[in-house]
Scaffold this motif. Structure first.
Motif, short mmCIF file in Angstrom:
data_model
loop_
_atom_site.label_atom_id
_atom_site.label_comp_id
_atom_site.label_asym_id
_atom_site.label_seq_id
_atom_site.Cartn_x
_atom_site.Cartn_y
_atom_site.Cartn_z
N LYS A 176 0.83 -1.20 0.00
CA LYS A 176 0.00 0.00 0.00
C LYS A 176 0.87 1.25 0.00
O LYS A 176 0.57 2.22 -0.68
CB LYS A 176 -0.92 0.01 1.22
N ARG A 192 3.92 1.57 -1.16
CA ARG A 192 4.56 1.70 -2.47
C ARG A 192 3.60 2.31 -3.49
O ARG A 192 3.97 3.18 -4.27
CB ARG A 192 5.03 0.32 -2.93
N LYS A 193 2.33 1.87 -3.45
CA LYS A 193 1.35 2.43 -4.38
C LYS A 193 1.08 3.90 -4.08
O LYS A 193 0.93 4.71 -4.99
CB LYS A 193 0.04 1.64 -4.30
N ALA A 194 1.02 4.26 -2.80
CA ALA A 194 0.78 5.65 -2.42
C ALA A 194 1.93 6.53 -2.87
O ALA A 194 1.73 7.64 -3.38
CB ALA A 194 0.59 5.76 -0.91
N ALA A 229 3.94 5.93 -5.38
CA ALA A 229 3.87 6.00 -6.85
C ALA A 229 2.84 7.03 -7.29
O ALA A 229 3.07 7.80 -8.23
CB ALA A 229 3.55 4.63 -7.42
N ARG A 230 1.68 7.08 -6.60
CA ARG A 230 0.66 8.07 -6.94
C ARG A 230 1.17 9.48 -6.68
O ARG A 230 0.95 10.39 -7.49
CB ARG A 230 -0.61 7.82 -6.13
N LEU A 231 1.86 9.68 -5.56
CA LEU A 231 2.40 11.01 -5.26
C LEU A 231 3.44 11.44 -6.29
O LEU A 231 3.47 12.59 -6.70
CB LEU A 231 3.01 11.03 -3.85
N ASP A 286 3.55 10.49 -9.38
CA ASP A 286 2.82 10.81 -10.61
C ASP A 286 2.23 12.22 -10.54
O ASP A 286 2.18 12.94 -11.53
CB ASP A 286 1.71 9.79 -10.86
N LEU A 287 1.77 12.61 -9.36
CA LEU A 287 1.18 13.95 -9.22
C LEU A 287 2.25 15.04 -9.22
O LEU A 287 2.03 16.13 -9.76
CB LEU A 287 0.39 14.03 -7.91
N ARG A 319 5.24 14.67 -16.49
CA ARG A 319 5.73 13.78 -17.54
C ARG A 319 5.76 14.53 -18.87
O ARG A 319 4.92 15.38 -19.12
CB ARG A 319 4.82 12.55 -17.67
#
Length: 59
Positions: free
Chosen positions: A42, A44-46, A48-50, A52-53, A57
């Protein structure tokens, strides 16, 4: 003539194993890594989302 026979010594209580307690400890040890992996996933996913924000890109 009467011979006295020494009573047999009883085994020490220290070497008796509680099988149910040993089983519980074994199950806890095997289940602990599975429970510990879930929060890491969980997290790691959080992260990754941060990322991305926060990191733009190039499209």
């Amino acid at each position: 003539m009467v011979q006295l026979i020494a009573p047999k010594s009883k085994p020490a209580v220290d070497n008796v194993v509680d099988l149910m307690e040993a089983l519980r400890r074994s199950v806890r040890q095997k289940a602990a890594p599975a429970r510990a992996a879930k929060p890491a996933k969980k997290l790691r996913k959080a992260v990754a989302r941060l990322i991305d924000l926060l990191v733009p890109r190039h499209r």
